[in-house]
Design a protein around this motif. Structure first.
Motif, PDB file in Angstrom:
ATOM      1  N   THR A   2      37.364  33.629  44.115  1.00 41.66           N
ATOM      2  CA  THR A   2      38.350  33.937  43.237  1.00 41.66           C
ATOM      3  C   THR A   2      39.105  35.338  43.819  1.00 41.66           C
ATOM      4  OG1 THR A   2      37.735  32.924  41.268  1.00 41.66           O
ATOM      5  CG2 THR A   2      39.583  34.463  41.000  1.00 41.66           C
ATOM      6  N   TYR A   3      40.320  35.093  44.321  1.00 44.25           N
ATOM      7  CA  TYR A   3      41.210  36.078  44.881  1.00 44.25           C
ATOM      8  C   TYR A   3      42.164  36.628  43.892  1.00 44.25           C
ATOM      9  CZ  TYR A   3      39.474  34.310  49.375  1.00 44.25           C
ATOM     10  OH  TYR A   3      38.446  33.753  50.169  1.00 44.25           O
ATOM     11  N   VAL A   4      42.413  37.763  43.478  1.00 44.76           N
ATOM     12  CA  VAL A   4      43.328  38.309  42.546  1.00 44.76           C
ATOM     13  C   VAL A   4      44.200  39.222  43.271  1.00 44.76           C
ATOM     14  CG1 VAL A   4      43.698  39.640  40.628  1.00 44.76           C
ATOM     15  CG2 VAL A   4      41.767  38.149  40.608  1.00 44.76           C
ATOM     16  N   GLU A  29      42.061  28.931  43.537  1.00 46.74           N
ATOM     17  CA  GLU A  29      41.361  30.196  43.804  1.00 46.74           C
ATOM     18  C   GLU A  29      41.943  31.343  43.806  1.00 46.74           C
ATOM     19  OE1 GLU A  29      38.816  29.730  47.207  1.00 46.74           O
ATOM     20  OE2 GLU A  29      37.769  27.804  46.587  1.00 46.74           O
ATOM     21  N   ILE A  30      43.295  31.496  43.492  1.00 47.24           N
ATOM     22  CA  ILE A  30      44.236  32.610  43.737  1.00 47.24           C
ATOM     23  C   ILE A  30      44.707  32.761  42.313  1.00 47.24           C
ATOM     24  CG2 ILE A  30      46.348  33.195  44.714  1.00 47.24           C
ATOM     25  CD1 ILE A  30      45.915  31.548  47.070  1.00 47.24           C
ATOM     26  N   ARG A  31      44.881  34.163  41.925  1.00 46.17           N
ATOM     27  CA  ARG A  31      45.211  34.367  40.497  1.00 46.17           C
ATOM     28  C   ARG A  31      46.374  35.656  40.943  1.00 46.17           C
ATOM     29  NH1 ARG A  31      40.705  36.565  36.881  1.00 46.17           N
ATOM     30  NH2 ARG A  31      40.161  34.355  37.072  1.00 46.17           N
ATOM     31  N   GLU A  46      47.916  30.384  39.457  1.00 48.75           N
ATOM     32  CA  GLU A  46      47.704  31.211  38.003  1.00 48.75           C
ATOM     33  C   GLU A  46      48.196  32.596  38.076  1.00 48.75           C
ATOM     34  OE1 GLU A  46      44.448  32.401  34.524  1.00 48.75           O
ATOM     35  OE2 GLU A  46      43.706  31.760  36.704  1.00 48.75           O
ATOM     36  N   GLY A  64      36.012  37.687  36.883  1.00 51.07           N
ATOM     37  CA  GLY A  64      35.494  36.717  37.594  1.00 51.07           C
ATOM     38  C   GLY A  64      36.064  36.913  38.969  1.00 51.07           C
ATOM     39  N   ALA A  65      36.808  37.897  39.361  1.00 50.49           N
ATOM     40  CA  ALA A  65      37.421  38.107  40.408  1.00 50.49           C
ATOM     41  C   ALA A  65      36.449  38.574  41.614  1.00 50.49           C
ATOM     42  CB  ALA A  65      38.615  39.132  40.477  1.00 50.49           C
ATOM     43  N   SER A  66      36.578  37.897  42.676  1.00 49.81           N
ATOM     44  CA  SER A  66      35.661  38.142  43.912  1.00 49.81           C
ATOM     45  C   SER A  66      36.343  39.238  44.634  1.00 49.81           C
ATOM     46  CB  SER A  66      35.386  36.830  44.735  1.00 49.81           C
ATOM     47  OG  SER A  66      34.598  35.957  43.911  1.00 49.81           O
TER      48      SER A  66
END
Length: 276
Positions: A2-4, A29-31, A46, A64-66
């Motif tokens: 997950t990429y923020v 997978e992008i927030r 998102e 949950g961010a990676s």
């Protein structure tokens, strides 16, 4: 994974998300995070509402961010406290890697503009997180936005013949996406496409526009008078003059090719940006 991306409702964050998508990262997978989330609704990822001053919202947004792209705040004088909230939320979330948008030569720069960045780099270094510092040069857009004024009045400033390391905002955002999706080989990148002076800028504007445009070097006080005469509040004028004096002192000089290496292509040139 997950990429923020923080600041997703601003120009840099939006461009970084667009670059992530072009690089093949699935939208799921992008927030993105930001204050005015409606501005990013069309990105197809998102978007969560999170202000840098709202520690709770940041913790929720980072859960949950990676990997995190931490786009620096835009409010000098408030950024250190805001950035501390971002770093704390990243620590709580157990983020694997944080890429932070800093400024060229942050470790040694004497510009007031660099103080918040230097403090944030230290926060990240001391946090136990894995930081990557994207020390961005100035955006070409700082100068291309003034083209109408240049064409009418010429270029003026207190930067003397100081070198200005700069690049297109989109290229710097693309470099951020490259770091986020890759395996960075170092912790600090000094990022600029080319280096020019205000006199060189005036010459390029002349060449591209076909209209003679000169450069008038000013002292700091003369430049302040010009800015306040144009309606800028004194405090803002002092800030702008300080940037130019910092440029005159060589604080935005760079000779590396980190940007080209990260994005895997020649960056946009100043001439191309002016022509566009």
């Amino acid at each position: 994974m997950t990429y923020v991306v923080t600041g997703a409702t601003g120009p840099f964050g939006r461009l970084a998300i667009e670059s992530l998508l072009r690089r093949g990262v699935p939208a799921g997978e992008i927030r993105g995070t930001g204050r005015q989330i409606e501005k990013a609704a069309d990105l197809g990822v998102e978007i969560r509402r999170a202000d840098y001053e709202d520690a709770g919202a940041l913790r929720e947004a980072f859960a949950g961010a990676s990997r995190l792209l931490f786009v620096s705040g835009s409010e000098p004088g408030r950024r250190q406290a805001q950035h501390a909230n971002v770093v704390a939320a990243a620590v709580d979330a157990g983020v694997e890697l944080v890429a932070y948008t800093s400024i060229l030569n942050a470790a040694t720069s004497t510009m007031d503009l660099a103080e918040d960045h230097r403090a944030t780099e230290k926060l990240l270094t001391d946090s136990g997180l894995r930081p990557v510092f994207l020390r961005n040069g100035f955006y070409y857009e700082v100068y291309t936005a003034q083209l109408p004024a240049y064409l009418e009045h010429g270029v003026a400033g207190a930067a003397g013949d100081g070198p200005i390391g700069a690049a297109a905002r989109a290229d710097l955002a693309d470099a951020a996406a490259a770091v986020l999706t890759g395996e960075p080989d170092k912790g600090v990148y000094e990022l600029a496409a080319e280096v020019f002076t205000l006199a060189g800028l005036a010459e390029l504007v002349t060449e591209v526009s076909g209209k003679p445009v000169g450069y008038t070097p000013l002292t700091g006080e003369q430049y302040r008078e010009v800015l306040t005469g144009a309606g800028l509040p004194g405090q803002v004028a002092d800030f702008v003059v300080g940037i130019d004096l910092g440029i005159a002192g060589g604080n935005l000089a760079t000779s590396g090719d980190d940007l080209a290496k990260l994005i895997g292509r020649p960056p946009v040139t100043l001439r191309e940006a002016l022509a566009q």
